[in-house]
Design a protein around this motif. Sequence first.
Motif, PDB file in Angstrom:
ATOM      1  N   GLY A  26     -29.457 -23.243 -42.577  1.00 51.88           N
ATOM      2  CA  GLY A  26     -28.049 -23.355 -42.207  1.00 51.88           C
ATOM      3  C   GLY A  26     -27.059 -23.106 -43.314  1.00 51.88           C
ATOM      4  O   GLY A  26     -25.846 -23.257 -43.108  1.00 51.88           O
ATOM      5  N   TYR A  27     -27.527 -22.690 -44.484  1.00 53.32           N
ATOM      6  CA  TYR A  27     -26.624 -22.409 -45.597  1.00 53.32           C
ATOM      7  C   TYR A  27     -26.054 -20.993 -45.481  1.00 53.32           C
ATOM      8  O   TYR A  27     -26.697 -20.093 -44.944  1.00 53.32           O
ATOM      9  N   THR A  28     -24.848 -20.808 -45.999  1.00 49.71           N
ATOM     10  CA  THR A  28     -24.289 -19.473 -46.176  1.00 49.71           C
ATOM     11  C   THR A  28     -24.709 -19.002 -47.559  1.00 49.71           C
ATOM     12  O   THR A  28     -24.354 -19.612 -48.571  1.00 49.71           O
ATOM     13  N   VAL A  29     -25.497 -17.943 -47.607  1.00 49.44           N
ATOM     14  CA  VAL A  29     -26.116 -17.507 -48.856  1.00 49.44           C
ATOM     15  C   VAL A  29     -25.426 -16.252 -49.390  1.00 49.44           C
ATOM     16  O   VAL A  29     -25.342 -15.232 -48.708  1.00 49.44           O
ATOM     17  N   TYR A  30     -24.948 -16.360 -50.616  1.00 49.52           N
ATOM     18  CA  TYR A  30     -24.425 -15.217 -51.358  1.00 49.52           C
ATOM     19  C   TYR A  30     -25.502 -14.828 -52.362  1.00 49.52           C
ATOM     20  O   TYR A  30     -25.780 -15.563 -53.306  1.00 49.52           O
ATOM     21  N   THR A  33     -27.439  -9.292 -56.895  1.00 48.04           N
ATOM     22  CA  THR A  33     -28.325  -8.245 -57.385  1.00 48.04           C
ATOM     23  C   THR A  33     -27.497  -7.325 -58.259  1.00 48.04           C
ATOM     24  O   THR A  33     -26.275  -7.212 -58.083  1.00 48.04           O
ATOM     25  N   ARG A  34     -28.145  -6.669 -59.221  1.00 45.29           N
ATOM     26  CA  ARG A  34     -27.434  -5.706 -60.061  1.00 45.29           C
ATOM     27  C   ARG A  34     -27.328  -4.349 -59.385  1.00 45.29           C
ATOM     28  O   ARG A  34     -26.551  -3.498 -59.818  1.00 45.29           O
ATOM     29  N   ARG A  35     -28.127  -4.133 -58.335  1.00 43.85           N
ATOM     30  CA  ARG A  35     -28.270  -2.795 -57.771  1.00 43.85           C
ATOM     31  C   ARG A  35     -27.661  -2.693 -56.374  1.00 43.85           C
ATOM     32  O   ARG A  35     -28.029  -3.430 -55.460  1.00 43.85           O
ATOM     33  N   GLU A  36     -26.750  -1.740 -56.236  1.00 43.41           N
ATOM     34  CA  GLU A  36     -26.093  -1.500 -54.961  1.00 43.41           C
ATOM     35  C   GLU A  36     -27.091  -1.144 -53.868  1.00 43.41           C
ATOM     36  O   GLU A  36     -26.912  -1.512 -52.695  1.00 43.41           O
ATOM     37  N   ASP A  37     -28.189  -0.449 -54.245  1.00 46.84           N
ATOM     38  CA  ASP A  37     -29.145  -0.002 -53.231  1.00 46.84           C
ATOM     39  C   ASP A  37     -29.971  -1.143 -52.638  1.00 46.84           C
ATOM     40  O   ASP A  37     -30.733  -0.927 -51.696  1.00 46.84           O
ATOM     41  N   ARG A  38     -29.836  -2.338 -53.184  1.00 49.51           N
ATOM     42  CA  ARG A  38     -30.547  -3.491 -52.634  1.00 49.51           C
ATOM     43  C   ARG A  38     -29.668  -4.356 -51.725  1.00 49.51           C
ATOM     44  O   ARG A  38     -30.129  -5.349 -51.176  1.00 49.51           O
ATOM     45  N   ALA A  47     -28.168 -12.674 -45.841  1.00 46.21           N
ATOM     46  CA  ALA A  47     -27.348 -13.055 -46.994  1.00 46.21           C
ATOM     47  C   ALA A  47     -26.145 -12.124 -47.137  1.00 46.21           C
ATOM     48  O   ALA A  47     -26.126 -11.012 -46.605  1.00 46.21           O
ATOM     49  N   ILE A  48     -25.153 -12.584 -47.874  1.00 40.38           N
ATOM     50  CA  ILE A  48     -23.992 -11.770 -48.234  1.00 40.38           C
ATOM     51  C   ILE A  48     -24.255 -11.221 -49.638  1.00 40.38           C
ATOM     52  O   ILE A  48     -24.353 -11.995 -50.598  1.00 40.38           O
ATOM     53  N   PRO A  49     -24.422  -9.898 -49.783  1.00 35.68           N
ATOM     54  CA  PRO A  49     -24.771  -9.360 -51.098  1.00 35.68           C
ATOM     55  C   PRO A  49     -23.597  -9.394 -52.071  1.00 35.68           C
ATOM     56  O   PRO A  49     -22.461  -9.096 -51.702  1.00 35.68           O
ATOM     57  N   ILE A  50     -23.898  -9.760 -53.314  1.00 33.27           N
ATOM     58  CA  ILE A  50     -22.921  -9.747 -54.392  1.00 33.27           C
ATOM     59  C   ILE A  50     -23.504  -8.876 -55.503  1.00 33.27           C
ATOM     60  O   ILE A  50     -24.547  -9.203 -56.070  1.00 33.27           O
TER      61      ILE A  50
END
Length: 249
Positions: A26-30, A33-38, A47-50
């Motif tokens: 139930g968590y909102t996960v941010y 990653t260093r890589r845009e392709d991931r 997850a919300i990618p950062i």
Amino acid sequence: MSEKIFLAGATGVIGSVLVKLLVNAGYTVYGSTRREDRAESLRSLGAIPIIVDVFNVDGLKSELVQIKPTYVVHQLTDLPRGLDPSQMAKAIARNAKLRNEGTANLVEATQSSGCTRIVAQSIAWAYAAGSKPYIEEDALDLQAEGLRRISVSGIAALERNILDTPSMNGTVLRYGHLYGPGTGTDQASGASPLHVEAAAFAALLAVQLDVSGVYNIAEDNSEVCSEKAKRVLEWSASLRLASRNLDSQ
């Protein structure tokens, strides 16, 4: 509104499993990653990618200040897939730098965001020689030589940053030798083996139970004792994604 988790190293072998567990809980996960392709793989896990580099402290601060996470989870490493022996000497130096400078940056950014809770991965094979099995209060092998000295020094720096920073409620999980999907081996190996999914569950439990301090996380063996994790975290080395019906998600 669900609690927010900033998961540093979300595309790593532990991080990718942990994303599933945190989202399911139930968590909102941010997930960083260093890589845009991931980024797309993180979205597919919920997850919300950062996209941020932990060595870019200003960029890291900016992201965390915007997110305002309740918890920060540190699963960053810089090691070759399958721990390829031909690449390990250089990787050990990079990994130690990440654990030292990268952790310091992550802690600084966490403080800037107002978050006071951080959970980080360490290792369970950095103890100085002594009576076994090792428990959490035993000393680290700070007098080691060669590549081991580099690794242990990096771990010691990570743990100081997590545990000794004022106003920070830190938790350190000393993981055993990983095996399972993504690790390069499907068989338990090393003096203190640990399935990658059981490792991820330990991080989930540390967040859910809001505990602090140091915990050995490994299967029963003669090298390290994980009784504290079993008692306080209610953790078990047998935990797997299949036990939460997440193995096919």
